[in-house]
Design an enzyme around this catalytic site. Structure first.
Site, PDB file in Angstrom:
ATOM      1  N   THR A  47       0.843  -1.205   0.000  1.00 20.68           N
ATOM      2  CA  THR A  47       0.000   0.000   0.000  1.00 20.68           C
ATOM      3  C   THR A  47       0.876   1.253   0.000  1.00 20.68           C
ATOM      4  O   THR A  47       0.762   2.102  -0.887  1.00 20.68           O
ATOM      5  CB  THR A  47      -0.932   0.006   1.234  1.00 20.68           C
ATOM      6  OG1 THR A  47      -1.707  -1.187   1.209  1.00 20.68           O
ATOM      7  CG2 THR A  47      -1.839   1.215   1.236  1.00 20.68           C
ATOM      8  N   ARG A  61       7.935  -9.303  -1.157  1.00 27.40           N
ATOM      9  CA  ARG A  61       8.022 -10.687  -0.694  1.00 27.40           C
ATOM     10  C   ARG A  61       7.760 -11.656  -1.845  1.00 27.40           C
ATOM     11  O   ARG A  61       8.378 -12.690  -1.959  1.00 27.40           O
ATOM     12  CB  ARG A  61       6.992 -10.882   0.423  1.00 27.40           C
ATOM     13  CG  ARG A  61       7.140 -12.105   1.252  1.00 27.40           C
ATOM     14  CD  ARG A  61       6.251 -12.043   2.472  1.00 27.40           C
ATOM     15  NE  ARG A  61       5.142 -11.118   2.281  1.00 27.40           N
ATOM     16  CZ  ARG A  61       4.469 -10.551   3.266  1.00 27.40           C
ATOM     17  NH1 ARG A  61       4.797 -10.797   4.508  1.00 27.40           N
ATOM     18  NH2 ARG A  61       3.457  -9.747   3.017  1.00 27.40           N
ATOM     19  N   GLY A  72      -0.557   9.648   9.427  1.00 27.23           N
ATOM     20  CA  GLY A  72      -0.622   9.639   7.960  1.00 27.23           C
ATOM     21  C   GLY A  72      -0.052  10.890   7.325  1.00 27.23           C
ATOM     22  O   GLY A  72       1.131  11.193   7.469  1.00 27.23           O
ATOM     23  N   GLU A  89      -3.827  -2.220   9.565  1.00 21.21           N
ATOM     24  CA  GLU A  89      -2.542  -2.922   9.616  1.00 21.21           C
ATOM     25  C   GLU A  89      -2.734  -4.353   9.112  1.00 21.21           C
ATOM     26  O   GLU A  89      -3.853  -4.886   9.107  1.00 21.21           O
ATOM     27  CB  GLU A  89      -2.019  -2.957  11.053  1.00 21.21           C
ATOM     28  CG  GLU A  89      -1.693  -1.605  11.625  1.00 21.21           C
ATOM     29  CD  GLU A  89      -0.654  -0.852  10.804  1.00 21.21           C
ATOM     30  OE1 GLU A  89       0.428  -1.384  10.574  1.00 21.21           O
ATOM     31  OE2 GLU A  89      -0.947   0.278  10.378  1.00 21.21           O
ATOM     32  N   LYS A  93       2.028   5.215  18.152  1.00 23.66           N
ATOM     33  CA  LYS A  93       2.121   6.593  17.632  1.00 23.66           C
ATOM     34  C   LYS A  93       2.179   7.612  18.773  1.00 23.66           C
ATOM     35  O   LYS A  93       2.958   8.568  18.729  1.00 23.66           O
ATOM     36  CB  LYS A  93       0.924   6.876  16.734  1.00 23.66           C
ATOM     37  CG  LYS A  93       0.938   6.044  15.449  1.00 23.66           C
ATOM     38  CD  LYS A  93      -0.407   6.126  14.752  1.00 23.66           C
ATOM     39  CE  LYS A  93      -0.394   5.413  13.420  1.00 23.66           C
ATOM     40  NZ  LYS A  93      -1.735   5.249  12.864  1.00 23.66           N
TER      41      LYS A  93
HETATM   42  P1  NAP Z   1       1.610  -3.840   2.967  1.00 19.37           P
HETATM   43  O1  NAP Z   1       0.628  -3.333   1.970  1.00 19.37           O
HETATM   44  O2  NAP Z   1       1.362  -5.167   3.589  1.00 19.37           O
HETATM   45  O3  NAP Z   1       3.047  -3.820   2.270  1.00 19.37           O
HETATM   46  C1  NAP Z   1       4.171  -4.452   2.839  1.00 19.37           C
HETATM   47  C2  NAP Z   1       5.194  -4.636   1.721  1.00 19.37           C
HETATM   48  O4  NAP Z   1       6.360  -5.217   2.242  1.00 19.37           O
HETATM   49  C3  NAP Z   1       4.713  -5.572   0.613  1.00 19.37           C
HETATM   50  O5  NAP Z   1       5.089  -5.071  -0.646  1.00 19.37           O
HETATM   51  C4  NAP Z   1       5.450  -6.863   0.916  1.00 19.37           C
HETATM   52  O6  NAP Z   1       5.676  -7.664  -0.248  1.00 19.37           O
HETATM   53  C5  NAP Z   1       6.745  -6.323   1.435  1.00 19.37           C
HETATM   54  N1  NAP Z   1       7.467  -7.287   2.272  1.00 19.37           N
HETATM   55  C6  NAP Z   1       7.030  -7.881   3.403  1.00 19.37           C
HETATM   56  N2  NAP Z   1       7.989  -8.714   3.894  1.00 19.37           N
HETATM   57  C7  NAP Z   1       9.044  -8.599   3.059  1.00 19.37           C
HETATM   58  C8  NAP Z   1      10.347  -9.188   3.009  1.00 19.37           C
HETATM   59  N3  NAP Z   1      10.755 -10.055   3.957  1.00 19.37           N
HETATM   60  N4  NAP Z   1      11.177  -8.846   2.005  1.00 19.37           N
HETATM   61  C9  NAP Z   1      10.793  -7.951   1.065  1.00 19.37           C
HETATM   62  N5  NAP Z   1       9.570  -7.360   1.060  1.00 19.37           N
HETATM   63  C10 NAP Z   1       8.725  -7.679   2.025  1.00 19.37           C
HETATM   64  O7  NAP Z   1       1.754  -2.804   4.182  1.00 19.37           O
HETATM   65  P2  NAP Z   1       1.566  -1.225   4.125  1.00 19.37           P
HETATM   66  O8  NAP Z   1       0.154  -0.889   4.480  1.00 19.37           O
HETATM   67  O9  NAP Z   1       2.153  -0.685   2.886  1.00 19.37           O
HETATM   68  O10 NAP Z   1       2.433  -0.792   5.406  1.00 19.37           O
HETATM   69  C11 NAP Z   1       3.838  -0.698   5.341  1.00 19.37           C
HETATM   70  C12 NAP Z   1       4.338   0.046   6.584  1.00 19.37           C
HETATM   71  O11 NAP Z   1       3.784   1.353   6.606  1.00 19.37           O
HETATM   72  C13 NAP Z   1       3.942  -0.582   7.918  1.00 19.37           C
HETATM   73  O12 NAP Z   1       4.962  -0.382   8.850  1.00 19.37           O
HETATM   74  C14 NAP Z   1       2.699   0.199   8.318  1.00 19.37           C
HETATM   75  O13 NAP Z   1       2.485   0.206   9.714  1.00 19.37           O
HETATM   76  C15 NAP Z   1       3.086   1.568   7.840  1.00 19.37           C
HETATM   77  N6  NAP Z   1       1.988   2.492   7.559  1.00 19.37           N
HETATM   78  C16 NAP Z   1       0.925   2.097   6.831  1.00 19.37           C
HETATM   79  C17 NAP Z   1      -0.090   3.009   6.543  1.00 19.37           C
HETATM   80  C18 NAP Z   1      -1.306   2.628   5.749  1.00 19.37           C
HETATM   81  O14 NAP Z   1      -2.244   3.448   5.683  1.00 19.37           O
HETATM   82  N7  NAP Z   1      -1.345   1.463   5.132  1.00 19.37           N
HETATM   83  C19 NAP Z   1       0.015   4.318   7.013  1.00 19.37           C
HETATM   84  C20 NAP Z   1       1.144   4.692   7.771  1.00 19.37           C
HETATM   85  C21 NAP Z   1       2.114   3.772   8.017  1.00 19.37           C
HETATM   86  P3  NAP Z   1       4.446  -8.250  -1.116  1.00 19.37           P
HETATM   87  O15 NAP Z   1       3.848  -7.050  -1.790  1.00 19.37           O
HETATM   88  O16 NAP Z   1       5.078  -9.177  -2.079  1.00 19.37           O
HETATM   89  O17 NAP Z   1       3.530  -8.900  -0.137  1.00 19.37           O
HETATM   90  N1  HSE Z   2      -3.480   1.280  10.414  1.00 16.55           N
HETATM   91  C1  HSE Z   2      -3.093   2.631  10.590  1.00 16.55           C
HETATM   92  C2  HSE Z   2      -4.324   3.471  10.875  1.00 16.55           C
HETATM   93  C3  HSE Z   2      -2.381   3.116   9.347  1.00 16.55           C
HETATM   94  O1  HSE Z   2      -5.433   2.988  10.627  1.00 16.55           O
HETATM   95  O2  HSE Z   2      -4.200   4.589  11.346  1.00 16.55           O
HETATM   96  C4  HSE Z   2      -1.837   4.514   9.473  1.00 16.55           C
HETATM   97  O3  HSE Z   2      -0.775   4.564  10.369  1.00 16.55           O
END
Ligand code: NAP
Ligand code: HSE
Length: 449
Positions: free
Chosen positions: A13, A45, A134, A190, A205
């Site tokens: 994402t 991954r 965010g 998450e 946070k």
């Molecule tokens: P996500 O969609 O699950 O993406 C995780 C990515 O990491 C995927 O591309 C995954 O590969 C890759 N990955 C996981 N394990 C790996 C490994 N061992 N080697 C290489 N690549 C690997 O998660 P996300 O929502 O983007 O969140 C990522 C981070 O941002 C987290 O720490 C989350 O807390 C933070 N965050 C998220 C948001 C939100 O709104 N989503 C907001 C703020 C912060 P695949 O694509 O192949 O599965």
């Molecule tokens: N899961 C988190 C939220 C993503 O809903 O706020 C942003 O940090």
């Protein structure tokens, strides 16, 4: 023009959002920075996975080490999540002297002290704007904009998923699990959604904000955490009738604001230490307060500084584009480090309060909403009031809502300021009364004084 080559570890994402944002606004950022940002490699991954944001196959790899160690990669962007491999990714990049950008609040909460120390040793920086709230640039606000202030209060709606769930429960009477599934589909939640709904993500946070505001790294085990899993439609409706909206709130207060019982319950924490309350819990927010109107996936952080007074920051708290915007802001700082060196700027986290401590919630004073299921017979209120009176806890109002027929009816008590420990003890006694059925529900009420 100078170019900064980026190695993304994570292309989900947030990683996909960053890739897309650079394609869209890369030229604009370059014209503002004088440095071009170019994605060199993206570690994921699973190479076979279908991706909404297409990354050329030649840039994809499953080997994060080949990204971090590549001498052609100048800045490492950790967007994979988790606290184990992600820690290795960040430490390895810092060891190589590369600036690192992360959105990973769980990682910072658990290992922040170690990671910032590693960055300092390596003479580089670890940036984390996207880890909290965010798209709201709250880290920069605390780090730079409010540097001249002592932060006496900080209240934050910092979990987009929980705010989205609570908003739709109130607005549509929607079911908790159906809304959670929507939040997952929209990329807010998450990978492990209990991190959101049980309050842990908000705790990570709020711990980061408290650390930054008070100058010592808050140990996550000292943060009091309650989530929204037990919030019912009934409580949302009763709170509404009383003029309140239920929000999951992160609260950081200087200890003198914590209440009269703080000193006694936290006797071991001496007065000369910087003592703060750091907590996350659902609470009743008066509808007249601006935070009651923060809805859907939006976050807001309300900060009071001793010089500036009250300030408010609002924006999308989760999702691809909002988070990518925060990552871009960090990438700009990291790129400027490459261009001008790190010495001219305030490091992303500066420990400056060696004797800081987090107070125990037991001694913190709050107001409360209490819902009881009681037998509908004379004398019930007297029994409940007697227990509260013995505990020196005052009732500010009692409501037995109309329209509830039957042997067992709901009663709502609004309680004046009382220490948390005393309130818990009194409720345990009330639960033992034979006229009280089921466990009492207790939700704190915030007055923002
Ligand atoms: P996500 O969609 O699950 O993406 C995780 C990515 O990491 C995927 O591309 C995954 O590969 C890759 N990955 C996981 N394990 C790996 C490994 N061992 N080697 C290489 N690549 C690997 O998660 P996300 O929502 O983007 O969140 C990522 C981070 O941002 C987290 O720490 C989350 O807390 C933070 N965050 C998220 C948001 C939100 O709104 N989503 C907001 C703020 C912060 P695949 O694509 O192949 O599965
Ligand atoms: N899961 C988190 C939220 C993503 O809903 O706020 C942003 O940090």
């Amino acid at each position: 023009m100078q170019q900064a080559n980026l190695g993304l570890v994570g292309g989900g994402t947030v990683g996909g959002g960053v890739f897309q944002a650079i394609q869209r606004n890369g030229a604009l950022v370059a014209s503002r920075l004088g440095v071009r940002l170019a994605v060199a490699k993206v570690a994921v991954r699973d190479l076979a996975k279908a991706r909404a944001v297409k990354v050329p196959a030649a840039q994809l790899t499953t080997d994060w080490q080949s990204v971090v160690n590549d001498p052609g990669v100048d800045i490492v962007v950790e967007l994979m999540g988790g606290t184990t491999t992600a820690r290795s990714v960040v430490l390895q990049a810092l060891k190589l002297g590369k600036p690192v950008v992360t959105a990973n609040k769980a990682l910072l909460s658990a290992h922040g002290e170690e990671l910032f120390a590693a960055a300092e040793r390596a003479g580089t920086n670890l940036y984390y704007e996207a880890s909290v709230a965010g798209g709201i640039p709250i880290i920069k606000v605390l780090r730079e904009g409010l540097i001249g202030n002592r932060i006496t209060r900080l209240y934050g709606i910092v979990n987009g998923t929980c705010n989205y769930i609570l908003t739709r429960m109130k607005r549509e009477g929607a079911d908790f699990s159906a809304v959670l599934a929507d939040a997952q589909r929209l990329g807010y939640a998450e990978a492990e959604p209990s991190l959101d709904v049980d309050g842990h993500d908000a705790a990570h946070k709020i711990g980061i904000l408290a650390s930054l505001a008070h100058g010592f790294w808050v140990n996550p085990k000292d943060v009091h955490v309650e989530g929204i899993r037990d919030i019912t439609q009934q409580d949302i409706q009763f709170a509404g009738q009383l003029g309140y909206t239920i929000k999951l709130l992160g609260v950081v207060k200087q200890a003198e604001a914590v209440g009269r019982a703080a000193t006694k319950a936290n006797a071991k924490i001496t007065a000369e230490k910087a003592r703060i309350q750091v907590s996350v819990y659902p609470c009743l927010v008066p509808n007249s307060h601006v935070l009651a109107s923060v809805n859907d996936v939006f976050n807001a952080v309300y900060v009071r500084g001793d010089i500036v007074g009250d300030t408010l920051y609002y924006g999308r708290g989760a999702g691809q584009d909002a988070t990518a915007s925060a990552v871009l802001s960090d990438l700009a700082d990291a790129a400027l480090d490459l261009k001008f060196g790190t010495k001219h700027r305030i490091p992303p986290f500066v420990p400056h309060e060696r004797a800081g401590a987090v107070v125990s919630m037991a001694g913190v004073t709050s107001r409360y909403y209490v819902r009881l299921a009681v037998l509908d017979r004379p004398g019930v209120f007297a029994k409940i009031a007697a227990i509260l009176a013995r505990a020196k806890i005052g009732i500010s109002s009692i409501m037995q809502p109309e329209g509830h027929e039957g042997a067992v009816v709901p009663v709502i008590l609004m309680i004046h300021d009382a220490p948390n420990a005393a309130m818990q003890k009194a409720l345990a006694q009330i639960a033992q009364l034979e006229v009280v059925k089921g466990a009492p529900v207790m939700i704190r009420v915030e007055s923002f004084e």
